[in-house]
Design an enzyme around this catalytic site. Structure first.
Site, PDB file in Angstrom:
ATOM      1  N   ASP A   2      -6.199  -9.815   0.876  1.00  0.00           N
ATOM      2  CA  ASP A   2      -6.207 -10.689  -0.258  1.00  0.00           C
ATOM      3  C   ASP A   2      -7.714 -10.848  -0.823  1.00  0.00           C
ATOM      4  O   ASP A   2      -8.551 -11.006   0.045  1.00  0.00           O
ATOM      5  CB  ASP A   2      -5.761 -12.019  -0.082  1.00  0.00           C
ATOM      6  CG  ASP A   2      -5.109 -12.614  -1.304  1.00  0.00           C
ATOM      7  OD1 ASP A   2      -5.233 -12.027  -2.229  1.00  0.00           O
ATOM      8  OD2 ASP A   2      -4.651 -13.850  -1.239  1.00  0.00           O
ATOM      9  N   GLY A   5      -9.628  -9.615  -6.426  1.00  0.00           N
ATOM     10  CA  GLY A   5      -9.897 -10.111  -8.131  1.00  0.00           C
ATOM     11  C   GLY A   5     -10.774 -11.197  -7.728  1.00  0.00           C
ATOM     12  O   GLY A   5     -11.836 -11.246  -8.556  1.00  0.00           O
ATOM     13  N   ARG A  15     -11.308  -7.505 -12.647  1.00  0.00           N
ATOM     14  CA  ARG A  15     -10.615  -7.760 -11.486  1.00  0.00           C
ATOM     15  C   ARG A  15     -10.618  -6.221 -10.778  1.00  0.00           C
ATOM     16  O   ARG A  15     -10.402  -6.118  -9.586  1.00  0.00           O
ATOM     17  CB  ARG A  15      -9.144  -8.202 -11.487  1.00  0.00           C
ATOM     18  CG  ARG A  15      -9.109  -9.601 -11.957  1.00  0.00           C
ATOM     19  CD  ARG A  15      -7.741  -9.998 -12.297  1.00  0.00           C
ATOM     20  NE  ARG A  15      -6.789  -9.940 -11.235  1.00  0.00           N
ATOM     21  CZ  ARG A  15      -6.785 -10.282 -10.094  1.00  0.00           C
ATOM     22  NH1 ARG A  15      -7.345 -11.653  -9.826  1.00  0.00           N
ATOM     23  NH2 ARG A  15      -5.899  -9.947  -9.132  1.00  0.00           N
ATOM     24  N   HIS A  19     -10.565  -4.337  -6.985  1.00  0.00           N
ATOM     25  CA  HIS A  19      -9.680  -3.285  -6.272  1.00  0.00           C
ATOM     26  C   HIS A  19     -10.209  -2.110  -5.640  1.00  0.00           C
ATOM     27  O   HIS A  19     -10.067  -1.338  -4.583  1.00  0.00           O
ATOM     28  CB  HIS A  19      -8.365  -2.895  -7.186  1.00  0.00           C
ATOM     29  CG  HIS A  19      -7.622  -4.061  -7.394  1.00  0.00           C
ATOM     30  ND1 HIS A  19      -7.323  -5.048  -6.530  1.00  0.00           N
ATOM     31  CD2 HIS A  19      -7.214  -4.609  -8.666  1.00  0.00           C
ATOM     32  CE1 HIS A  19      -6.368  -6.080  -7.087  1.00  0.00           C
ATOM     33  NE2 HIS A  19      -6.483  -5.913  -8.386  1.00  0.00           N
ATOM     34  N   SER A  47       2.868  -5.605  -2.601  1.00  0.00           N
ATOM     35  CA  SER A  47       4.294  -6.422  -2.427  1.00  0.00           C
ATOM     36  C   SER A  47       5.073  -6.304  -3.376  1.00  0.00           C
ATOM     37  O   SER A  47       4.723  -5.798  -4.635  1.00  0.00           O
ATOM     38  CB  SER A  47       3.859  -8.048  -2.190  1.00  0.00           C
ATOM     39  OG  SER A  47       3.796  -8.556  -3.505  1.00  0.00           O
ATOM     40  N   TRP A  51       4.764  -6.384  -8.868  1.00  0.00           N
ATOM     41  CA  TRP A  51       5.013  -5.900 -10.079  1.00  0.00           C
ATOM     42  C   TRP A  51       4.977  -6.763 -11.264  1.00  0.00           C
ATOM     43  O   TRP A  51       4.674  -6.482 -12.392  1.00  0.00           O
ATOM     44  CB  TRP A  51       6.151  -5.234 -10.002  1.00  0.00           C
ATOM     45  CG  TRP A  51       6.582  -4.452  -9.039  1.00  0.00           C
ATOM     46  CD1 TRP A  51       7.315  -4.283  -7.794  1.00  0.00           C
ATOM     47  CD2 TRP A  51       6.231  -2.816  -9.180  1.00  0.00           C
ATOM     48  NE1 TRP A  51       7.444  -2.984  -7.320  1.00  0.00           N
ATOM     49  CE2 TRP A  51       6.934  -2.171  -8.018  1.00  0.00           C
ATOM     50  CE3 TRP A  51       5.473  -2.371 -10.209  1.00  0.00           C
ATOM     51  CZ2 TRP A  51       6.426  -0.707  -7.814  1.00  0.00           C
ATOM     52  CZ3 TRP A  51       5.471  -0.691 -10.156  1.00  0.00           C
ATOM     53  CH2 TRP A  51       5.665  -0.206  -8.875  1.00  0.00           C
ATOM     54  N   ARG A  53       2.599  -8.539 -11.806  1.00  0.00           N
ATOM     55  CA  ARG A  53       0.957  -8.622 -12.448  1.00  0.00           C
ATOM     56  C   ARG A  53       0.947  -7.864 -13.840  1.00  0.00           C
ATOM     57  O   ARG A  53       1.616  -7.233 -14.242  1.00  0.00           O
ATOM     58  CB  ARG A  53       0.184  -7.922 -11.453  1.00  0.00           C
ATOM     59  CG  ARG A  53      -0.063  -8.777 -10.276  1.00  0.00           C
ATOM     60  CD  ARG A  53      -1.262  -8.482  -9.522  1.00  0.00           C
ATOM     61  NE  ARG A  53      -1.502  -9.248  -8.018  1.00  0.00           N
ATOM     62  CZ  ARG A  53      -2.534  -9.230  -7.443  1.00  0.00           C
ATOM     63  NH1 ARG A  53      -3.373  -8.503  -7.834  1.00  0.00           N
ATOM     64  NH2 ARG A  53      -2.492 -10.150  -6.595  1.00  0.00           N
ATOM     65  N   LEU A 113      -4.550   6.873  15.897  1.00  0.00           N
ATOM     66  CA  LEU A 113      -4.162   5.461  15.311  1.00  0.00           C
ATOM     67  C   LEU A 113      -3.072   5.734  13.986  1.00  0.00           C
ATOM     68  O   LEU A 113      -3.296   6.862  13.250  1.00  0.00           O
ATOM     69  CB  LEU A 113      -5.567   5.170  14.344  1.00  0.00           C
ATOM     70  CG  LEU A 113      -5.434   4.129  13.159  1.00  0.00           C
ATOM     71  CD1 LEU A 113      -5.107   2.653  14.102  1.00  0.00           C
ATOM     72  CD2 LEU A 113      -6.858   3.774  12.570  1.00  0.00           C
ATOM     73  N   ARG A 166      -5.106 -12.551   7.529  1.00  0.00           N
ATOM     74  CA  ARG A 166      -5.081 -12.718   6.190  1.00  0.00           C
ATOM     75  C   ARG A 166      -6.395 -13.058   5.613  1.00  0.00           C
ATOM     76  O   ARG A 166      -7.026 -13.731   6.097  1.00  0.00           O
ATOM     77  CB  ARG A 166      -4.145 -13.628   5.566  1.00  0.00           C
ATOM     78  CG  ARG A 166      -3.994 -13.860   3.995  1.00  0.00           C
ATOM     79  CD  ARG A 166      -2.955 -14.573   3.593  1.00  0.00           C
ATOM     80  NE  ARG A 166      -2.905 -14.260   2.087  1.00  0.00           N
ATOM     81  CZ  ARG A 166      -2.021 -14.515   1.331  1.00  0.00           C
ATOM     82  NH1 ARG A 166      -0.667 -14.541   1.764  1.00  0.00           N
ATOM     83  NH2 ARG A 166      -2.106 -14.322   0.075  1.00  0.00           N
ATOM     84  N   ILE A 173       2.151 -16.427   4.959  1.00  0.00           N
ATOM     85  CA  ILE A 173       2.546 -14.942   5.265  1.00  0.00           C
ATOM     86  C   ILE A 173       3.128 -13.979   3.975  1.00  0.00           C
ATOM     87  O   ILE A 173       2.972 -12.781   3.970  1.00  0.00           O
ATOM     88  CB  ILE A 173       3.594 -14.971   6.385  1.00  0.00           C
ATOM     89  CG1 ILE A 173       2.983 -15.532   7.446  1.00  0.00           C
ATOM     90  CG2 ILE A 173       4.354 -13.622   6.445  1.00  0.00           C
ATOM     91  CD1 ILE A 173       3.847 -15.761   8.840  1.00  0.00           C
ATOM     92  N   SER A 174       3.150 -14.870   3.001  1.00  0.00           N
ATOM     93  CA  SER A 174       3.771 -13.937   1.476  1.00  0.00           C
ATOM     94  C   SER A 174       4.653 -12.874   1.799  1.00  0.00           C
ATOM     95  O   SER A 174       4.419 -11.807   1.118  1.00  0.00           O
ATOM     96  CB  SER A 174       2.290 -13.612   0.812  1.00  0.00           C
ATOM     97  OG  SER A 174       1.662 -14.863   0.536  1.00  0.00           O
TER      98      SER A 174
HETATM   99  C1  IPE Z   1      -5.311  -8.608  -3.251  1.00  0.00           C
HETATM  100  O1  IPE Z   1      -6.425  -8.833  -4.015  1.00  0.00           O
HETATM  101  C2  IPE Z   1      -5.081  -6.949  -3.580  1.00  0.00           C
HETATM  102  C3  IPE Z   1      -3.574  -6.672  -3.996  1.00  0.00           C
HETATM  103  C4  IPE Z   1      -2.584  -7.555  -4.095  1.00  0.00           C
HETATM  104  C5  IPE Z   1      -3.364  -5.298  -4.479  1.00  0.00           C
HETATM  105  P1  IPE Z   1      -5.889  -9.965  -5.140  1.00  0.00           P
HETATM  106  O2  IPE Z   1      -5.555  -8.993  -6.493  1.00  0.00           O
HETATM  107  O3  IPE Z   1      -4.663 -10.762  -4.860  1.00  0.00           O
HETATM  108  O4  IPE Z   1      -7.315 -10.648  -5.436  1.00  0.00           O
HETATM  109  P2  IPE Z   1      -7.115 -12.431  -5.700  1.00  0.00           P
HETATM  110  O5  IPE Z   1      -6.150 -13.011  -4.839  1.00  0.00           O
HETATM  111  O6  IPE Z   1      -6.824 -12.327  -7.071  1.00  0.00           O
HETATM  112  O7  IPE Z   1      -8.646 -12.476  -5.491  1.00  0.00           O
HETATM  113 MG    MG Z   2      -4.132 -12.881  -4.181  1.00  0.00          MG
END
Ligand code: IPE
Ligand code: MG
Length: 230
Positions: A2, A5, A15, A19, A47, A51, A53, A113, A166, A173-174
């Site tokens: 996490d 962004g 953002r 990534h 997750s 979707w 987003r 691994l 995390r 835990i989401s």
């Molecule tokens: C995690 O970073 C990456 C994915 C879920 C793909 P975020 O995109 O959630 O970043 P923030 O939380 O907006 O900073």
């Molecule tokens: Mg996030």
């Protein structure tokens, strides 16, 4: 993983730049795990809730996934890494599904691994799909044990995680590995995922090493057992 962004926003970048940088961080952590003898690394990449987003962010994440597979699978294979992707993959386009299947097949016999990418994954989804498969196998079943369900969980090939990390400051835990995290040590850090490097991993591992894992027993019982074992 996490904080991609926010990592980008802090630098006045879009953002998506976060990534892209996040994929580099994956690279570094995979290498660090190999160097440290870690046998299983499981990454929550996307997750079932992601979707929701904006469409352009979702499609960029999919493209990143495809390019990462194109670029990395041969290298992973050469380094003895087995790749697994778990989640409801039916929602991904056919090309991506094919690439995943090929990558898994190609790396299936590697043992150094195991890197698992959780994609369109949710812990509740996993438990539900496992129940569904178990019931399909034993239609008459109405009374069953954990051991009967466990083989149908998506990560039945892996031991339960010892350490959950995390990044990004949230302490949740989401809907990650709900079943498998029952006894995991939880570690939360404010570090954004793109900044999570080998040194940050070592801090997490040393926090883990200071914990006493009792699995329901008392501290005194644990130290007696440790003495016996040594
Ligand atoms: C995690 O970073 C990456 C994915 C879920 C793909 P975020 O995109 O959630 O970043 P923030 O939380 O907006 O900073
Ligand atoms: Mg996030």
């Amino acid at each position: 993983m996490d904080g991609n962004g926010r990592w980008a926003t802090k630098r006045f970048l879009p953002r998506v730049a976060g990534h892209v940088k996040g994929v580099d961080a994956v690279h570094g952590i995979v290498e660090a795990c190999v160097a440290r003898g870690v046998e299983y690394l499981t990454l929550f990449a996307f997750s079932s809730e992601n979707w929701r987003r904006p469409a352009d962010e979702v499609s960029l994440l999919m493209r990143l996934f495809v390019t990462a597979l194109e670029r990395e699978v041969a290298k992973m294979h050469a380094n003895g890494i087995r790749l697994k992707v778990v989640g409801d993959l039916t929602r991904f386009d056919a090309k991506l599904q094919q690439m995943i299947a090929d990558a898994e097949r190609r790396t299936a016999n590697n043992a150094r691994l195991t890197v698992t990418i959780c994609a369109n994954y949710g812990g509740r989804w996993d438990i539900m799909q496992a129940v569904g498969k178990m019931v399909a196998a034993y239609p008459q079943i109405c009374d069953f044990s954990e051991d009967q369900l466990a083989p149908y969980l998506a990560m039945a090939y892996a031991p339960e995680p010892d350490l959950f990390i995390r990044t990004g400051g949230e302490e949740r835990i989401s809907n990650f590995l709900l079943w498998q995290l029952a006894y995991a040590e939880l570690y939360f850090t404010d570090t954004y995922w793109p900044d999570f490097d080998a040194a940050a991993l070592d801090v997490a591992i040393s926090s883990y090493q200071q914990r006493e894992r009792r699995f329901g027993r008392t501290s005194a019982q644990v130290s007696v057992e440790q003495k016996k074992a040594s």
